[in-house]
Write a protein that holds these residues in place. Sequence first.
Motif, short mmCIF file in Angstrom:
data_model
loop_
_atom_site.label_atom_id
_atom_site.label_comp_id
_atom_site.label_asym_id
_atom_site.label_seq_id
_atom_site.Cartn_x
_atom_site.Cartn_y
_atom_site.Cartn_z
N THR A 266 1.78 -13.55 -0.92
CA THR A 266 0.42 -13.19 -1.32
C THR A 266 0.38 -12.32 -2.58
OG1 THR A 266 0.37 -11.25 0.12
CG2 THR A 266 -0.44 -13.32 1.06
N ASP A 267 1.55 -11.95 -3.09
CA ASP A 267 1.58 -11.08 -4.27
C ASP A 267 0.87 -11.70 -5.46
OD1 ASP A 267 2.60 -8.48 -5.33
OD2 ASP A 267 3.71 -9.79 -6.72
N GLY A 268 1.00 -13.01 -5.63
CA GLY A 268 0.32 -13.68 -6.74
C GLY A 268 -1.19 -13.55 -6.64
N ALA A 269 -1.73 -13.67 -5.43
CA ALA A 269 -3.17 -13.54 -5.24
C ALA A 269 -3.62 -12.10 -5.49
CB ALA A 269 -3.56 -13.97 -3.83
N TYR B 44 0.82 -1.21 0.00
CA TYR B 44 0.00 0.00 0.00
C TYR B 44 0.85 1.26 0.00
CZ TYR B 44 -4.23 2.60 0.04
OH TYR B 44 -5.25 3.44 -0.35
N ALA B 45 2.03 1.21 0.62
CA ALA B 45 2.95 2.36 0.54
C ALA B 45 3.30 2.64 -0.92
CB ALA B 45 4.21 2.09 1.36
N LEU B 46 3.51 1.57 -1.68
CA LEU B 46 3.83 1.74 -3.11
C LEU B 46 2.61 2.21 -3.90
CD1 LEU B 46 6.10 -1.38 -3.67
CD2 LEU B 46 6.82 1.02 -3.51
N VAL C 57 -5.18 -6.44 -9.21
CA VAL C 57 -4.47 -5.31 -8.61
C VAL C 57 -2.99 -5.40 -8.98
CG1 VAL C 57 -3.84 -4.24 -6.40
CG2 VAL C 57 -6.13 -5.18 -6.72
N ALA C 58 -2.38 -4.26 -9.21
CA ALA C 58 -0.96 -4.24 -9.57
C ALA C 58 -0.11 -4.92 -8.50
CB ALA C 58 -0.48 -2.80 -9.76
N GLY C 59 0.82 -5.74 -8.94
CA GLY C 59 1.71 -6.45 -8.03
C GLY C 59 2.85 -5.57 -7.55
N PHE C 60 3.62 -6.12 -6.63
CA PHE C 60 4.69 -5.39 -5.98
C PHE C 60 5.73 -4.87 -6.97
CE2 PHE C 60 7.98 -4.62 -2.80
CZ PHE C 60 7.23 -4.14 -1.76
N ASP C 61 6.20 -5.74 -7.86
CA ASP C 61 7.22 -5.32 -8.84
C ASP C 61 6.70 -4.23 -9.76
OD1 ASP C 61 9.37 -7.00 -8.02
OD2 ASP C 61 8.47 -8.69 -9.08
#
Length: 135
Positions: free
Chosen positions: A68-71, A29-31, A77-81
Amino acid sequence: MSAEPGHAEAGQEGLAILLLDGGYERAHYALVLAAGALAVDRPVLLFAAGHGVHALARDWSGLRGAGTDGAVQASGVAGFDTLRDAVLALDGVLMACESGLRIAGLPADALLPGVRVAGVPSFLDAARGRQIISL
């Protein structure tokens, strides 16, 4: 962004995000906040402290719940990378707390290129005049 990292340009209210937690959800969420602010031309400074420094490591699997990034991506929703890449592409300023790196057991060379290692006084100086959000 302004020529001087950490300082908002005239007429723009900058945002400083303080990431204290080493959990995936808060880091993600910070990202989201950083990318969103940058998308509307608000300069962003993201300071990761404590175990939150894992969010700025090349390998961010040290974040609690990173799996959980895959889920998240599967839900549309946009992933971490994707988010980190957007923040970098939009010239977000990334800082990792020197003490946080020690606490997390991460060497500075584990961080993404361009992440500045700094202490709290440097963060506070760079955040001067910005809205600060803590996660």
